[in-house]
Design an enzyme around this catalytic site. Structure first.
Site, mmCIF file in Angstrom:
data_model
loop_
_atom_site.group_PDB
_atom_site.id
_atom_site.type_symbol
_atom_site.label_atom_id
_atom_site.label_comp_id
_atom_site.label_asym_id
_atom_site.label_seq_id
_atom_site.Cartn_x
_atom_site.Cartn_y
_atom_site.Cartn_z
ATOM 1 N N HIS A 163 0.810 -1.224 0.000
ATOM 2 C CA HIS A 163 0.000 0.000 0.000
ATOM 3 C C HIS A 163 0.847 1.279 0.000
ATOM 4 C CE1 HIS A 163 -3.395 2.509 0.292
ATOM 5 N NE2 HIS A 163 -4.058 1.947 1.278
ATOM 6 N N ASP A 378 -9.509 -4.370 -18.226
ATOM 7 C CA ASP A 378 -9.728 -5.328 -19.318
ATOM 8 C C ASP A 378 -8.385 -5.882 -19.776
ATOM 9 O OD1 ASP A 378 -10.388 -6.738 -21.600
ATOM 10 O OD2 ASP A 378 -11.297 -5.040 -22.651
#
Length: 458
Positions: A163, A378
């Site tokens: 993170h 995608d």
């Protein structure tokens, strides 16, 4: 069809490998910003994406591995390792060691996960691998990726992100670049921007704003959640439920955002369920993306952490006894606090106070990922059926945070999945409070959309 939470399957994993940039990249050290360098970000974020297959016979693991190698030419710091300099300052050693990558296969189909894919996920530990030693913040891969092929031809993409390197927006930017490269692009449509110095502390640092998220609060009554009796669930709120909540507000508050209304509602129900003493302070911590708060805004390609978690503070009695509109105004006020000056003050506080963690005592943190775009990633097989947080519990205190995740049904209607983790008795009272407020028709004719749907529990 068996419900998702009773599903059991086997995963066969290949040995982990390191994926390096496809071309040579600069060998250098890059400092993280003082916003990146907060103590509370030194952990790994789990994200998971579900995709349907096609009849082309293409191998998603191979396509994503190649796309990743090409994307790392542009995002080469992710192929490095974190080091600590004096004062525990984090820097990236851009040494091309690579990203951890595993390809796997599972004896399960997408349809077996049910009509609504959501956390908590069955056999999650099989879909997000654990290489010994890989979960250390320092000297470990900054990304851990597993691509799992399914019997139906679909696949699951799962990733652990350090993170300190990026927030959710930055991670989606990287994943979209991997997808573009996997589909044959020569370069990402948005080129990455490092420039972490934009969010460094000032010289000299000075705290100019109130940061109630870092207030020192003693846990005198042992209110931090126990770890041995936690109930993890997901709830879905459709437009019908949001309309019920909105219509119960005074006319001047009905124009509030969905996030503001839903957050006020969940916070209030959660506080009622906890049964705190009326005079005790409770806190709401809202994750706010600050990219647009700067003048000029941060560069479009900036992929570092650029968020704050301002705190709304009140007493448990006031929050529970007042109408929902009281909590709503507190949420809106906290969000409005995040300005460029607030972010400068936050960076300065991080340096002055030695990277304090947010207070967890009687706190509730909300992270809205519905507009981040996880589901739009995608890799060559279209958008994800589900994209977002892999688990509703992160960090040492699993009951601290809830995540808002976008959900679409087969008719294309969008709803919001809300993850909730509470001690089992508190969860029972939380559910009762939800149903008491969001009343539907008699049980014999109740339709799913008339009350919040409990999707799963584990």
């Amino acid at each position: 069809m068996a419900p998702q939470d009773s599903l059991i399957f086997k995963v066969r994993r290949c040995e982990a490998e390191l994926v390096r940039p496809a071309k040579p990249t600069p060998r250098e050290y890059k400092r993280l910003s003082d916003i990146d360098d907060r103590e509370g970000l030194r952990f790994l974020i789990p994200v998971i994406q579900f995709y349907r297959g096609d009849d082309t016979g293409r191998d998603p693991a191979r396509a994503i591995r190649e796309g990743l190698a090409n994307a790392l030419v542009f995002y080469y710091p992710f192929a490095g390792r974190l080091r600590e300099w004096p004062g525990r300052k984090l820097v990236v050693d851009c040494n091309e060691e690579g990203v951890a990558f595993v390809e796997a296969s599972a004896d399960v189909t997408l349809d077996q996960f049910g009509d609504a894919i959501h956390p908590p996920f069955p056999c999650l530990e099989e879909l997000l691998f654990d290489i010994p030693g890989s979960f250390s913040v320092l000297d470990s891969p900054l990304l851990l990726i597993q691509v799992t092929r399914l019997k139906c031809g679909g696949f699951i993409f799962a990733v652990h992100l350090n993170h300190t390197m990026s927030d959710a927006t930055g991670l989606v930017q990287l994943l979209k670049a991997v997808g573009e490269m996997a589909r044959g692009a020569n370069a990402p449509s948005i080129l990455p921007v490092w420039q972490r110095e934009l969010l460094d502390a000032r010289d000299p640092p000075r705290i100019t704003c109130n940061h109630h998220e870092f207030d020192q609060v003693a846990d005198t009554k042992g209110t931090l959640n126990p770890l041995d009796d936690m109930d993890h669930r997901s709830f879905i709120f459709s437009p019908a439920q949001m309309s019920i909540l909105r219509s119960g507000l005074p006319p001047h508050q009905r124009v509030s955002s969905t996030f503001e209304i839903l957050t006020a509602f969940v916070w209030r129900c959660r506080t009622i369920a906890h049964q705190h003493d009326p005079e005790e302070e409770v806190r709401l911590l809202c994750i706010v993306n600050a990219r647009s708060k700067f003048n000029p805004p941060l560069p479009a390609g900036y992929y570092g952490n650029a968020f704050a978690s301002p705190g709304a503070v009140t007493s448990a009695g006031k929050l529970c006894q007042n109408p929902l509109g009281y909590a709503l105004e507190l949420v809106k006020k906290a969000k409005a606090e995040v300005t460029e000056e607030y972010m400068r003050s936050l960076a300065d506080l991080t340096v002055i106070r030695g990277r304090p963690s947010v207070t967890e005592v009687r706190s509730f943190m909300v992270s809205d990922t519905t507009k981040v775009g996880f589901g739009d990633v995608d890799f060559g097989w279209g958008k994800a059926i589900y994209g977002g947080q892999a688990t509703g519990a992160v960090g040492a205190n699993p009951g601290l945070a809830s995540f808002y995740i976008l959900s679409r049904n087969w008719q294309g209607e969008t709803s919001i999945i809300v993850t909730v983790c509470l001690p089992a008795p508190v969860m029972q009272r939380f559910v009762q409070e939800l149903y008491a407020i969001l009343k539907g028709p008699p049980a014999t004719t109740m339709h799913k959309e008339k009350s919040p749907v409990i999707l799963s529990s584990m």
